[in-house]
Motif scaffolding. Structure first.
Motif, PDB file in Angstrom:
ATOM      1  N   VAL A  15      18.918 -22.973  12.489  1.00 36.30           N
ATOM      2  CA  VAL A  15      18.447 -22.095  13.573  1.00 36.30           C
ATOM      3  C   VAL A  15      17.125 -22.446  14.189  1.00 36.30           C
ATOM      4  CG1 VAL A  15      17.748 -19.701  13.925  1.00 36.30           C
ATOM      5  CG2 VAL A  15      19.900 -20.056  13.011  1.00 36.30           C
ATOM      6  N   LEU A  16      16.411 -22.959  13.144  1.00 37.71           N
ATOM      7  CA  LEU A  16      15.176 -23.334  13.499  1.00 37.71           C
ATOM      8  C   LEU A  16      15.071 -24.702  14.215  1.00 37.71           C
ATOM      9  CD1 LEU A  16      13.569 -22.184   9.811  1.00 37.71           C
ATOM     10  CD2 LEU A  16      12.437 -21.665  12.262  1.00 37.71           C
ATOM     11  N   ALA A  17      15.827 -25.357  13.898  1.00 36.21           N
ATOM     12  CA  ALA A  17      15.963 -26.686  14.603  1.00 36.21           C
ATOM     13  C   ALA A  17      16.376 -26.590  15.831  1.00 36.21           C
ATOM     14  CB  ALA A  17      16.940 -27.714  13.497  1.00 36.21           C
ATOM     15  N   LYS A  18      17.367 -25.718  16.129  1.00 36.67           N
ATOM     16  CA  LYS A  18      18.009 -25.501  17.668  1.00 36.67           C
ATOM     17  C   LYS A  18      16.829 -25.279  18.569  1.00 36.67           C
ATOM     18  CE  LYS A  18      20.948 -24.627  21.041  1.00 36.67           C
ATOM     19  NZ  LYS A  18      22.322 -24.121  20.692  1.00 36.67           N
ATOM     20  N   SER A  19      15.838 -24.642  18.136  1.00 34.34           N
ATOM     21  CA  SER A  19      14.512 -23.979  18.823  1.00 34.34           C
ATOM     22  C   SER A  19      14.291 -25.283  19.891  1.00 34.34           C
ATOM     23  CB  SER A  19      13.465 -23.482  17.985  1.00 34.34           C
ATOM     24  OG  SER A  19      12.728 -24.485  17.317  1.00 34.34           O
ATOM     25  N   THR A 362       2.424  -7.121   6.939  1.00 34.61           N
ATOM     26  CA  THR A 362       2.845  -6.602   8.113  1.00 34.61           C
ATOM     27  C   THR A 362       4.448  -6.070   8.211  1.00 34.61           C
ATOM     28  OG1 THR A 362       3.867  -8.800   9.146  1.00 34.61           O
ATOM     29  CG2 THR A 362       1.537  -8.773   9.068  1.00 34.61           C
ATOM     30  N   GLY A 363       5.383  -6.508   7.426  1.00 34.21           N
ATOM     31  CA  GLY A 363       6.761  -6.215   7.453  1.00 34.21           C
ATOM     32  C   GLY A 363       7.575  -6.821   8.337  1.00 34.21           C
ATOM     33  N   TYR A 364       6.852  -7.919   9.171  1.00 24.04           N
ATOM     34  CA  TYR A 364       7.532  -8.719  10.117  1.00 24.04           C
ATOM     35  C   TYR A 364       8.196  -9.754   9.460  1.00 24.04           C
ATOM     36  CZ  TYR A 364       6.115  -6.420  14.285  1.00 24.04           C
ATOM     37  OH  TYR A 364       5.842  -5.497  15.467  1.00 24.04           O
ATOM     38  N   CYS A 365       9.676  -9.915   9.750  1.00 21.92           N
ATOM     39  CA  CYS A 365      10.086 -11.325   9.652  1.00 21.92           C
ATOM     40  C   CYS A 365       9.714 -12.346  10.592  1.00 21.92           C
ATOM     41  CB  CYS A 365      11.642 -11.144   9.806  1.00 21.92           C
ATOM     42  SG  CYS A 365      12.555 -12.712   9.931  1.00 21.92           S
ATOM     43  N   PHE A 366       8.825 -13.255  10.124  1.00 21.37           N
ATOM     44  CA  PHE A 366       8.355 -14.014  11.388  1.00 21.37           C
ATOM     45  C   PHE A 366       9.349 -14.937  12.165  1.00 21.37           C
ATOM     46  CE2 PHE A 366       4.471 -13.111   8.303  1.00 21.37           C
ATOM     47  CZ  PHE A 366       3.927 -12.296   9.281  1.00 21.37           C
ATOM     48  N   ILE A 367      10.515 -14.977  11.915  1.00 16.32           N
ATOM     49  CA  ILE A 367      11.599 -15.945  12.460  1.00 16.32           C
ATOM     50  C   ILE A 367      12.195 -15.084  13.624  1.00 16.32           C
ATOM     51  CG2 ILE A 367      13.143 -17.585  12.354  1.00 16.32           C
ATOM     52  CD1 ILE A 367      12.124 -17.982   9.478  1.00 16.32           C
ATOM     53  N   THR A 368      11.973 -15.551  14.939  1.00 18.35           N
ATOM     54  CA  THR A 368      12.530 -14.633  15.852  1.00 18.35           C
ATOM     55  C   THR A 368      14.508 -14.749  15.784  1.00 18.35           C
ATOM     56  OG1 THR A 368      12.764 -16.373  17.435  1.00 18.35           O
ATOM     57  CG2 THR A 368      11.030 -15.048  17.633  1.00 18.35           C
ATOM     58  N   GLY A 369      14.982 -13.634  16.068  1.00 14.57           N
ATOM     59  CA  GLY A 369      16.351 -13.778  16.276  1.00 14.57           C
ATOM     60  C   GLY A 369      17.190 -13.471  14.936  1.00 14.57           C
ATOM     61  N   ASN A 442       7.161 -24.582  13.866  1.00 11.62           N
ATOM     62  CA  ASN A 442       8.648 -24.668  13.558  1.00 11.62           C
ATOM     63  C   ASN A 442       8.931 -25.672  12.648  1.00 11.62           C
ATOM     64  OD1 ASN A 442       9.472 -22.412  15.309  1.00 11.62           O
ATOM     65  ND2 ASN A 442      11.350 -23.365  14.868  1.00 11.62           N
ATOM     66  N   ALA A 443       8.423 -27.023  12.770  1.00 10.06           N
ATOM     67  CA  ALA A 443       8.963 -28.163  11.990  1.00 10.06           C
ATOM     68  C   ALA A 443       8.898 -28.066  10.950  1.00 10.06           C
ATOM     69  CB  ALA A 443       8.326 -29.518  12.500  1.00 10.06           C
ATOM     70  N   PRO A 444       7.722 -27.492   9.815  1.00 12.84           N
ATOM     71  CA  PRO A 444       7.595 -27.539   8.573  1.00 12.84           C
ATOM     72  C   PRO A 444       8.577 -26.463   8.058  1.00 12.84           C
ATOM     73  CG  PRO A 444       5.589 -26.866   9.580  1.00 12.84           C
ATOM     74  CD  PRO A 444       6.309 -27.424  10.685  1.00 12.84           C
ATOM     75  N   ALA A 445       8.835 -25.535   8.803  1.00 16.54           N
ATOM     76  CA  ALA A 445       9.991 -24.456   8.476  1.00 16.54           C
ATOM     77  C   ALA A 445      11.306 -24.912   8.242  1.00 16.54           C
ATOM     78  CB  ALA A 445       9.869 -23.349   9.368  1.00 16.54           C
ATOM     79  N   VAL A 446      11.589 -25.957   9.083  1.00 16.61           N
ATOM     80  CA  VAL A 446      13.035 -26.647   9.184  1.00 16.61           C
ATOM     81  C   VAL A 446      12.910 -27.549   7.919  1.00 16.61           C
ATOM     82  CG1 VAL A 446      14.337 -28.418  10.219  1.00 16.61           C
ATOM     83  CG2 VAL A 446      13.141 -26.928  11.877  1.00 16.61           C
ATOM     84  N   LEU A 447      11.789 -28.170   7.520  1.00 20.34           N
ATOM     85  CA  LEU A 447      11.751 -28.967   6.419  1.00 20.34           C
ATOM     86  C   LEU A 447      11.718 -28.096   5.142  1.00 20.34           C
ATOM     87  CD1 LEU A 447      11.266 -31.669   4.906  1.00 20.34           C
ATOM     88  CD2 LEU A 447       8.693 -31.414   5.446  1.00 20.34           C
ATOM     89  N   PHE A 448      11.160 -26.955   5.310  1.00 23.78           N
ATOM     90  CA  PHE A 448      11.241 -26.303   4.054  1.00 23.78           C
ATOM     91  C   PHE A 448      12.489 -25.842   3.836  1.00 23.78           C
ATOM     92  CE2 PHE A 448      10.920 -21.655   2.485  1.00 23.78           C
ATOM     93  CZ  PHE A 448      10.455 -21.972   1.055  1.00 23.78           C
TER      94      PHE A 448
END
Ligand code: G3I
Ligand code: 9MR
Length: 455
Positions: A15-19, A362-369, A442-448
């Motif tokens: 999902v992160l890579a599709k961005s 913050t209570g937010y999920c930091f990834i959209t969608g 986004n890129a390090p999140a894809v890697l993570f």
């Protein structure tokens, strides 16, 4: 509108890579790939005017394609470099996650890995940024940021600006890395990447201290960086691995001690990318064990920090784009897990994932969608297409910048209801300093998550 409940790490990585597909310049996004976020092409970039800072006073550069940097529509070489590097590391860590047809992009079905297809869209653009002397222009940009409009509605003149040491070296490192990774994808393409990398290196050696700052009539992102030694180091590492050349190996051996005490990479500090390559790629420099030890020592420090923190989290620097620091830290910890199998590292990585998915103040999920652990999800991201498309849901798969203790947009009227650094996040379109998205975040999140899926 939310999609599924917390997906698995492999789904999150995709999902992160599709961005990146949604960030494509000069191309229409068709409904079969983009769903409700389909849109016409914007920014053909075939007639980009030479700004005087480029060293030319007339004429145009054809520089189509590539990804928009962030919530804005400009394209910056320095930030492209680190983004491509993290994504290629994700590919190397878990290629099968991104197999052909995994991302549903126009290239799906061509028999090649979808992540390599997507990254090639950026590499093809990057190649257009290299001048005939081997130097590399800094960016394709409008003079000022356009309004919150769709790509096809931004008709401002685009300019190509400057040539600097860091843009040449980040380009060099990225092309050298690509020459290694794309060898089996397309040998001729890979060879072209390598010869471009070597030309950019030679240019940088002859022009070792050219720093970028915006000319008075250019007001967009600077990615200015006066410290070039870490870029030299990373580029030398990638060239050493790609060529085995003695000049590069000697450079790496001489400068390694300076960077052995690792911290997470960021766009102005890329030496850690070189350390990661030394730890995992072919050991041409004879430094693999030392580089691995650097990564492991970083993870041990993170564990010690997590043990001191009520949330079980490593230290976070709440600067602009803090979530990218969190993702990069998590990726390094999982690299250390790969090297050792130490379960303490996996435990901290889990805390990092939970933090990004909403287990934070913050209570937010930091990834959209996606529906994360948090009770809230970002809706009003600082992302021009998401703001202008008339669709309530933001484009999915973006990691927002996150809490920003410096409140770098407060002078424009953004109000942070809770000023504690960890809570300094507001889900409003205006907050570019806490709620923008960016390719290097986004890129390090894809890697993570790629590492998480296949530790
Ligand atoms: O380098 C100093 C460091 O020495 C100091 O200790 C630290 C303390 O805060 O600040 C460091 O400088 C920061 C710099 O990033 C490097 O990390 C600045 O304060 C900070 O304002 C700066 O923020 C950058 C921002 O542009 C403004 O230049 C972000 O990292 C960068 O991600 C962001 O990038 C923008 C592009 O310009 C335009 N496109 C969107 C993109 C994302 O917002
Ligand atoms: O949209 C711009 C964003 O991509 C940048 O990160 C940010 C900082 O450079 O600037 C944003 O543009 C704002 C500009 O700086 C000031 N006026 C309002 C613009 C849109 O919010």
């Amino acid at each position: 509108m939310l999609c599924a409940a917390v997906p698995n790490a492999d789904e999150l990585a995709r999902v992160l890579a599709k961005s990146y597909y949604y960030q494509r310049a000069s191309q229409s996004l068709d409904p079969q790939y983009a769903g409700q976020w389909s849109r016409p092409a914007g920014h053909p970039d075939t007639l980009v005017a030479f700004h005087p800072s480029s060293g030319r006073n007339e004429g145009f550069l054809s520089s189509p394609g590539g990804w928009y940097d962030a919530g804005d529509y400009n394209k910056y070489v320095v930030n492209a470099g680190i983004s491509v590097a993290s994504l290629l590391m994700a590919y190397e860590a878990a290629p099968e996650l991104f197999a052909d047809r995994s991302l549903n992009i126009p290239e799906s079905g061509n028999g090649q890995n979808d992540l390599l297809d997507e990254v090639k869209y950026e590499l093809d653009w990057l190649k257009t940024m290299q001048d005939t002397d081997g130097g590399v222009y800094v960016k394709i940009t409008t003079k000022n940021f356009c309004g919150m409009v769709m790509p096809e509605d931004d008709k401002l003149q685009r300019w190509v600006v400057g040539k600097t040491t860091t843009s040449a070296l980040d380009f060099c490192a990225t092309m050298a890395m690509a020459s290694r990774v794309y060898g089996s994808y397309d040998a001729a393409y890979a060879a072209d990447c390598l010869s471009r990398a070597e030309r950019a290196w030679r240019w940088s050696v002859e022009n070792p201290a050219i720093r970028y700052s915006n000319p008075p009539d250019i007001l967009t992102g600077e990615y200015g960086d006066g410290q070039m030694s870490d870029e030299f180091f990373w580029a030398a590492v990638e060239l050493a691995v790609a060529t085995g050349g003695e000049e590069y190996k000697a450079y790496v051996r001489e400068h390694f001690p300076q960077y052995a005490n690792l911290r997470e990479p960021s766009w102005p500090f890329v030496a850690p990318l070189g350390i990661m390559t030394l730890a995992f790629a072919e050991d041409v420099c004879g430094l693999q064990a030392e580089a691995a030890e650097s990564v492991i020592a970083f993870a041990r420090r993170s564990v010690a920090q997590a043990e001191q923190s009520p949330e079980g989290m490593p230290d976070i620097n709440f600067n602009w784009g803090s979530n990218s620091g969190v993702a990069n830290t998590g990726a390094l910890i999982l690299c250390a897990y790969r090297l050792t199998g130490d379960k303490a590292f996996l435990k901290v990585a889990e805390a990092v994932s939970n933090y990004l998915l909403g287990d934070n103040v913050t209570g937010y999920c930091f990834i959209t969608g996606i529906e994360g652990l948090g009770e809230k999800t970002p809706v009003n991201i600082h992302h021009r297409p998401s703001a202008a498309d008339g669709i309530a849901a933001p484009v999915p798969g973006f990691l927002v910048g996150g809490p920003n203790g410096a409140h770098n947009d407060a002078h424009e009227g953004v109000v942070y209801p809770d000023p504690r650094p960890a809570a300094s996040y507001v889900d409003i379109t205006e907050s570019y300093a806490s709620n923008e998205v960016a390719i290097n975040w986004n890129a390090p999140a894809v890697l993570f998550y790629a590492l998480y899926a296949q530790p």
